[in-house]
Design a protein around this motif. Structure first.
Motif, mmCIF file in Angstrom:
data_model
loop_
_atom_site.group_PDB
_atom_site.id
_atom_site.type_symbol
_atom_site.label_atom_id
_atom_site.label_comp_id
_atom_site.label_asym_id
_atom_site.label_seq_id
_atom_site.Cartn_x
_atom_site.Cartn_y
_atom_site.Cartn_z
ATOM 1 N N THR A 202 0.780 -1.095 0.123
ATOM 2 C CA THR A 202 0.070 -0.096 -0.062
ATOM 3 C C THR A 202 0.792 1.295 -0.045
ATOM 4 N N THR A 203 0.407 2.278 -0.510
ATOM 5 C CA THR A 203 0.970 3.734 -0.323
ATOM 6 C C THR A 203 0.587 4.452 0.818
ATOM 7 N N ASP A 204 -0.568 4.006 1.480
ATOM 8 C CA ASP A 204 -1.074 4.852 2.694
ATOM 9 C C ASP A 204 -0.422 4.057 3.866
ATOM 10 N N ASP A 205 0.836 4.402 4.157
ATOM 11 C CA ASP A 205 1.424 3.561 5.231
ATOM 12 C C ASP A 205 2.077 4.183 6.401
ATOM 13 N N TYR A 206 1.410 5.596 6.613
ATOM 14 C CA TYR A 206 1.921 6.363 7.636
ATOM 15 C C TYR A 206 1.591 5.701 9.069
ATOM 16 N N ASN A 207 0.161 5.336 9.137
ATOM 17 C CA ASN A 207 -0.171 4.370 10.624
ATOM 18 C C ASN A 207 0.521 2.981 10.692
ATOM 19 N N LEU A 208 0.521 2.550 9.511
ATOM 20 C CA LEU A 208 1.494 1.040 9.489
ATOM 21 C C LEU A 208 2.965 1.242 10.096
ATOM 22 N N ILE A 209 3.423 2.183 9.565
ATOM 23 C CA ILE A 209 4.865 2.496 10.025
ATOM 24 C C ILE A 209 4.727 2.758 11.559
ATOM 25 N N ASN A 210 3.832 3.559 11.932
ATOM 26 C CA ASN A 210 3.854 3.704 13.542
ATOM 27 C C ASN A 210 3.490 2.759 14.133
ATOM 28 N N GLU A 211 2.651 1.833 13.808
ATOM 29 C CA GLU A 211 2.589 0.418 14.400
ATOM 30 C C GLU A 211 3.569 -0.276 14.387
ATOM 31 N N LEU A 212 4.386 -0.306 13.435
ATOM 32 C CA LEU A 212 5.629 -1.012 13.218
ATOM 33 C C LEU A 212 6.638 -0.640 14.456
ATOM 34 N N HIS A 213 6.824 0.787 14.490
ATOM 35 C CA HIS A 213 7.703 1.391 15.474
ATOM 36 C C HIS A 213 7.157 0.845 16.989
ATOM 37 N N GLU A 214 6.002 1.085 16.996
ATOM 38 C CA GLU A 214 5.325 0.424 18.410
ATOM 39 C C GLU A 214 5.710 -1.057 18.712
ATOM 40 N N LEU A 215 5.526 -1.833 17.751
ATOM 41 C CA LEU A 215 5.890 -3.392 17.991
ATOM 42 C C LEU A 215 7.201 -3.561 18.031
ATOM 43 N N LEU A 216 8.078 -2.664 17.715
ATOM 44 C CA LEU A 216 9.740 -2.742 17.885
ATOM 45 C C LEU A 216 10.003 -2.362 19.272
ATOM 46 N N ARG A 217 9.266 -1.387 19.945
ATOM 47 C CA ARG A 217 9.511 -1.007 21.298
ATOM 48 C C ARG A 217 9.357 -2.217 22.259
ATOM 49 N N LYS A 218 8.422 -3.103 21.910
ATOM 50 C CA LYS A 218 8.028 -4.209 22.792
ATOM 51 C C LYS A 218 9.187 -5.189 23.218
#
Length: 174
Positions: free
Chosen positions: A25-41
């Motif tokens: 997808t090209t609408d990936d802003y929220n997905l990138i934020n979710e990926l960063h959140e998952l990386l913090r766990k």
């Protein structure tokens, strides 16, 4: 209530799905934020070295994705300015260097034609703005509920000597 191991497995599986969604997808802003959140766990089942390599590969992929996003924006701007691009392939551009540069498009490349003894502008077979498999290495590391050393990682980073040493230390300490 889910155990820590089950949460880690679920988070890694979700991370893999998020990376696949970003690639599609090209609408990936929220997905990138979710990926960063998952990386913090925390991912205590995975070796620290594997986590370092994993985060490094995700950062590299996101940096590459930023370049792709910039090229997508440029292509959209060019399409809006010129209207739709012509469907025919540009085979030959001759003239001044400035004319060649102005005719050059992001999805075209200069190719030297030995028969005609000149350069031609031709449509590139591989798009430079492809999101497909930009997360190939990080996705290959996710498996068995923890991060692992995959063949793709082995080709880029070499043998996992540090990870082997770390797992030995974990075995002695436990």
């Amino acid at each position: 209530m889910a155990t820590s191991q089950e949460r880690q497995r679920a988070n890694l599986a979700r991370m893999k799905r998020v990376m696949e969604e970003i690639e599609n997808t090209t609408d990936d802003y929220n997905l990138i934020n979710e990926l960063h959140e998952l990386l913090r766990k925390p991912y205590s089942l995975s070796l620290k070295w594997h986590m370092i390599v994993f985060k490094s590969e995700i950062d590299r992929s996101l940096w590459y994705l930023e370049d792709i996003r910039n090229e997508e924006i440029e292509i959209e701007k060019m399409k809006r300015r010129r209207g739709k691009e012509p469907k025919e392939e540009l085979n030959k551009v001759s003239g001044k260097f400035s004319e060649i540069v102005s005719a050059f498009k992001l999805d075209h490349q200069m190719v030297y034609d030995e028969k005609a003894n000149q350069y031609k502008l031709s449509k590139s077979g591989v798009s430079r703005t492809t999101r497909e498999n930009i997360f190939a290495i990080p996705k290959s590391m996710i498996g068995d509920g923890k991060l692992q050393w995959s063949e793709a990682v082995k080709q880029k980073w070499g043998e996992d000597n540090i990870g082997q040493r770390e797992s030995l230390e974990r075995g002695f300490c436990n």
